[in-house]
Design a protein around this motif. Structure first.
Motif, PDB file in Angstrom:
ATOM      1  N   ARG A 164      37.928  80.240  77.677  1.00 43.32           N
ATOM      2  CA  ARG A 164      36.602  80.641  77.174  1.00 43.32           C
ATOM      3  C   ARG A 164      35.534  80.114  78.127  1.00 43.32           C
ATOM      4  NH1 ARG A 164      36.910  82.992  72.377  1.00 43.32           N
ATOM      5  NH2 ARG A 164      38.720  82.610  71.070  1.00 43.32           N
TER       6      ARG A 164
ATOM      7  N   ASP B 139      32.108  73.432  81.205  1.00 41.38           N
ATOM      8  CA  ASP B 139      31.919  73.791  79.802  1.00 41.38           C
ATOM      9  C   ASP B 139      33.086  74.550  79.214  1.00 41.38           C
ATOM     10  OD1 ASP B 139      28.479  74.436  80.563  1.00 41.38           O
ATOM     11  OD2 ASP B 139      29.378  72.622  79.749  1.00 41.38           O
ATOM     12  N   GLN B 140      34.157  74.747  79.956  1.00 39.16           N
ATOM     13  CA  GLN B 140      35.302  75.510  79.446  1.00 39.16           C
ATOM     14  C   GLN B 140      35.946  74.767  78.282  1.00 39.16           C
ATOM     15  OE1 GLN B 140      38.055  76.632  82.463  1.00 39.16           O
ATOM     16  NE2 GLN B 140      36.463  77.295  83.850  1.00 39.16           N
ATOM     17  N   ARG B 141      36.454  75.573  77.322  1.00 39.13           N
ATOM     18  CA  ARG B 141      37.121  74.999  76.149  1.00 39.13           C
ATOM     19  C   ARG B 141      38.571  75.374  76.177  1.00 39.13           C
ATOM     20  NH1 ARG B 141      32.221  76.985  74.491  1.00 39.13           N
ATOM     21  NH2 ARG B 141      32.885  79.009  73.836  1.00 39.13           N
TER      22      ARG B 141
ATOM     23  N   PHE C 105      33.482  89.896  77.798  1.00 39.02           N
ATOM     24  CA  PHE C 105      32.214  89.228  78.072  1.00 39.02           C
ATOM     25  C   PHE C 105      31.143  89.929  77.267  1.00 39.02           C
ATOM     26  CE2 PHE C 105      28.900  88.192  81.545  1.00 39.02           C
ATOM     27  CZ  PHE C 105      28.657  86.924  81.029  1.00 39.02           C
ATOM     28  N   SER C 106      30.308  89.168  76.569  1.00 40.45           N
ATOM     29  CA  SER C 106      29.310  89.759  75.677  1.00 40.45           C
ATOM     30  C   SER C 106      28.141  90.392  76.418  1.00 40.45           C
ATOM     31  CB  SER C 106      28.807  88.715  74.679  1.00 40.45           C
ATOM     32  OG  SER C 106      28.143  87.656  75.341  1.00 40.45           O
TER      33      SER C 106
ATOM     34  N   ASP D 202      23.174  82.832  77.252  1.00 43.02           N
ATOM     35  CA  ASP D 202      23.460  83.134  75.848  1.00 43.02           C
ATOM     36  C   ASP D 202      24.707  83.987  75.670  1.00 43.02           C
ATOM     37  OD1 ASP D 202      21.197  81.747  75.051  1.00 43.02           O
ATOM     38  OD2 ASP D 202      19.910  83.532  75.142  1.00 43.02           O
ATOM     39  N   ASP D 203      25.367  84.337  76.742  1.00 43.11           N
ATOM     40  CA  ASP D 203      26.545  85.210  76.668  1.00 43.11           C
ATOM     41  C   ASP D 203      27.827  84.390  76.690  1.00 43.11           C
ATOM     42  OD1 ASP D 203      25.286  87.861  76.686  1.00 43.11           O
ATOM     43  OD2 ASP D 203      24.593  87.266  78.680  1.00 43.11           O
ATOM     44  N   GLN D 204      28.803  84.875  75.923  1.00 39.33           N
ATOM     45  CA  GLN D 204      30.102  84.220  75.855  1.00 39.33           C
ATOM     46  C   GLN D 204      31.176  85.167  76.369  1.00 39.33           C
ATOM     47  OE1 GLN D 204      28.266  84.395  72.674  1.00 39.33           O
ATOM     48  NE2 GLN D 204      27.153  82.694  73.597  1.00 39.33           N
TER      49      GLN D 204
ATOM     50  N   ARG E 156      35.671  85.461  77.598  1.00 37.72           N
ATOM     51  CA  ARG E 156      37.037  84.968  77.499  1.00 37.72           C
ATOM     52  C   ARG E 156      37.870  85.656  78.562  1.00 37.72           C
ATOM     53  NH1 ARG E 156      41.055  86.408  72.627  1.00 37.72           N
ATOM     54  NH2 ARG E 156      40.338  88.440  73.270  1.00 37.72           N
TER      55      ARG E 156
ATOM     56  N   ASP F 230      30.923  80.340  78.949  1.00 36.95           N
ATOM     57  CA  ASP F 230      29.566  80.734  78.560  1.00 36.95           C
ATOM     58  C   ASP F 230      28.741  80.901  79.820  1.00 36.95           C
ATOM     59  OD1 ASP F 230      30.053  80.366  75.750  1.00 36.95           O
ATOM     60  OD2 ASP F 230      29.769  78.208  76.035  1.00 36.95           O
TER      61      ASP F 230
END
Length: 182
Positions: A4, A180-182, A45-46, A9-11, A13, A6
């Motif tokens: 995942r 920032d990756q989860r 991607f959003s 504001d876009d997320q 995967r 970011d």
């Protein structure tokens, strides 16, 4: 593996799959590549429109041939002045290496999904997600795929000076977005 990420504001995967080739001819390869790794990394991607333009930067290393990672461009674009092997709207990374030869081989790839904040600088590359993959071949020509593993900021940063030298008209962000990756 799923990664995942970011960006603003876009997320997004990235879904990564590395499997042995069971039908290399169907993939446009020769029968000799049976068992070689096939990597597919799909992106969600959003972001929409031009904001969803992404590029894959892939570097490879074969220690028996060279000690450092080098860019691995798609052959059709080997003479491109851009650092991307694949580029587009939510592009899929697809790779099926053809580095078959007798004897011991340790082939590694570092694959990074990147974005360029086009409204700020069209030749600025920011890493979003990264993973390593590859294979080992022993002296008896038996292949073993390497486990896919997550790459972080230090991995990207280790390639920045080479990328800047290879692509002098481009700028490469530090690896902090990968943190920032989860």
């Amino acid at each position: 593996m799923e990664i995942r990420f970011d960006f603003g504001d876009d997320q997004g995967r990235v879904s990564v799959e590395v499997v042995p080739s069971t039908d290399p001819v169907a993939l446009g390869k020769s029968e000799r590549e049976l068992g070689m790794p096939v990597c597919t990394a799909s992106v969600e991607f959003s972001a929409c429109g031009y904001r969803s333009l992404l590029g894959w930067v892939q570097l490879v290393r074969e220690p028996n041939a060279t000690d450092r990672f080098e860019v691995d461009p798609f052959d059709l674009f080997a003479d491109s002045s851009a650092p991307f092997a694949w580029y587009g709207f939510r592009p899929v990374l697809f790779d099926a290496p053809s580095r078959w030869r007798s004897g011991a081989v340790q082939w590694q790839a570092h694959s990074f999904l990147t974005i360029g904040p086009w409204d700020l600088d069209r030749r600025f590359v920011v890493p979003l997600a990264g993973f390593a993959w590859g294979y080992n071949q022993d002296p008896e020509n038996r292949l073993q795929l390497s486990p896919v593993r997550l790459l972080g900021p230090a991995d990207w940063d280790s390639h920045r000076s080479y990328l800047a030298e290879r692509y002098p008209t481009w700028r490469f962000s530090d690896g902090s977005p990968l943190a920032d990756q989860r």
